[in-house]
Design an enzyme around this catalytic site. Structure first.
Site, PDB file in Angstrom:
ATOM      1  N   GLY A 102      77.731  45.085   4.275  1.00  0.00           N
ATOM      2  CA  GLY A 102      78.465  44.845   3.039  1.00  0.00           C
ATOM      3  C   GLY A 102      79.955  45.063   3.231  1.00  0.00           C
ATOM      4  O   GLY A 102      80.408  45.532   4.274  1.00  0.00           O
ATOM      5  N   ASP A 144      81.142  38.085  -3.043  1.00  0.00           N
ATOM      6  CA  ASP A 144      80.588  37.836  -1.709  1.00  0.00           C
ATOM      7  C   ASP A 144      79.120  37.414  -1.811  1.00  0.00           C
ATOM      8  O   ASP A 144      78.314  38.102  -2.444  1.00  0.00           O
ATOM      9  CB  ASP A 144      80.663  39.104  -0.848  1.00  0.00           C
ATOM     10  CG  ASP A 144      82.081  39.427  -0.387  1.00  0.00           C
ATOM     11  OD1 ASP A 144      82.962  38.557  -0.531  1.00  0.00           O
ATOM     12  OD2 ASP A 144      82.293  40.545   0.111  1.00  0.00           O
ATOM     13  N   ASP A 197      90.450  45.098   5.893  1.00  0.00           N
ATOM     14  CA  ASP A 197      90.907  45.474   4.547  1.00  0.00           C
ATOM     15  C   ASP A 197      90.760  46.976   4.317  1.00  0.00           C
ATOM     16  O   ASP A 197      91.590  47.594   3.645  1.00  0.00           O
ATOM     17  CB  ASP A 197      90.113  44.711   3.489  1.00  0.00           C
ATOM     18  CG  ASP A 197      90.363  43.219   3.546  1.00  0.00           C
ATOM     19  OD1 ASP A 197      91.461  42.815   3.988  1.00  0.00           O
ATOM     20  OD2 ASP A 197      89.458  42.451   3.167  1.00  0.00           O
TER      21      ASP A 197
END
Length: 325
Positions: free
Chosen positions: A309, A30, A272
């Site tokens: 994050g 990422d 997720d």
């Protein structure tokens, strides 16, 4: 099997020998920029923070399951550069088996360029890279681990044919399959529905798959019925801050499960987190009702959006309320 949803000794002995949760899926590095707002077309704006993290739907889901205490294994492919080396080390740091985490010199590790605004909303561009080179031979080596698992999770950030084959291996061995059709495509192979014990997508994915607008729990219930009729056993449509809607073959009446209202800092990877938590409960607390599993998974995903994050925001078991376990 233990009563009241508690993992019994029999389960614990079996899990000592094999991963309970196996994920066949993606790893992405990422590249995250935090800004006050998302840029318009052709516009350059200043951001106030940049960081590199670990993502990819498959690995995200695996990491969340592992942080809750699942014995987990990741079947994936990354590049041979520093991003790939760092990714395999990240899996190991999360106590995830890397026996089937392959490296290739033929492509770079997948990347996700992510922009997050002050409301925690994001825009993401993924370049799948090495994820698209995960192949049948790689899967063949992992087939025994899949057959011994309690739950297999798949998504669509690797070649769909590989996800389909992994689901077929699991389904034919009686392993519970949890399929997250993301990124969604309108022409999804119909075999995915029949091979999914639990079919879990978000509202935008449900819209792509069904052609129906999904902007409320009632809409989600209508879309879920369409998906159920395609052959799934259970359909779950997540609605972000609004919670989720579920229905199943035995109970084909949509049930809305709200979640607590919290202020989001960064919603990246929340779906997720939810899927990883659900896999954990399916593997270790099989006697819980699905509704209770979803309430607990909602709670865990809600924790994840309160920190910036992706995987870095995922909670560990030790940091969560005891009543989730």
């Amino acid at each position: 099997m233990a009563a009241s949803g508690e993992p019994g000794r029999q389960w614990q002995e079996e899990e000592a020998a094999a991963a309970a949760v196996v994920v066949v899926g993606s790893c992405m590095t990422d590249l995250v920029s935090l800004t006050t707002r998302l840029p318009k077309t052709g516009e350059t704006i200043h951001g106030h923070k940049f960081f590199i993290g670990f993502g990819g739907k498959g690995a995200n889901q695996c990491v969340q399951a592992a942080r809750l205490g699942a014995k987990a294994s990741m079947v994936c492919k990354v590049g041979k550069g520093s991003f790939g080396n760092d990714y395999i080390e990240n899996l190991k740091q999360n106590a995830i088996s890397t026996e089937f985490a392959y490296q290739t010199a033929e492509a770079a590790t997948g990347t996700a360029s992510i922009i997050v605004n002050k409301e925690g909303q994001n825009s993401i561009v993924i370049v799948a890279g090495a994820n698209l080179l995960l192949n049948r031979e790689d899967l063949r080596k992992a087939a025994d681990a899949i057959r011994r698992a309690r739950v297999l999770i798949c998504q669509l950030e690797i070649p769909p044919a590989i996800s389909l084959e992994a689901l077929t291996i699991a389904h034919s061995s009686g392993v519970k399959t949890l399929f997250n059709p993301a990124p969604a495509t309108a022409d999804l192979d119909p075999r995915f529905y029949a091979l999914s014990d639990v079919f879990c997508c978000n509202e935008s994915e449900a819209e792509i798959l069904t052609g129906l607008a999904v902007s409320s729990p009632a809409d989600a219930g209508t879309a879920a019925l369409v998906l159920l009729e395609r052959g799934c056993q259970v359909v779950i449509i997540t609605l972000g801050a609004e919670g989720c809607v579920m229905l199943s073959k035995p109970e084909p009446v949509p049930k809305y499960i709200p979640t607590e209202k919290i202020k989001a800092v960064d919603t990246t990877g929340a779906g997720d987190s939810f899927v990883g938590a659900l896999a954990f409960y399916l593997a270790y607390y099989p006697n819980l009702s699905l509704e209770e599993m979803l309430k607990r998974s909602n709670s865990i995903a809600a924790v994840s959006v309160q920190t910036a994050g992706t995987q870095s925001s995922y909670p560990y078991r030790k940091d969560l309320p005891l009543d989730l376990f």
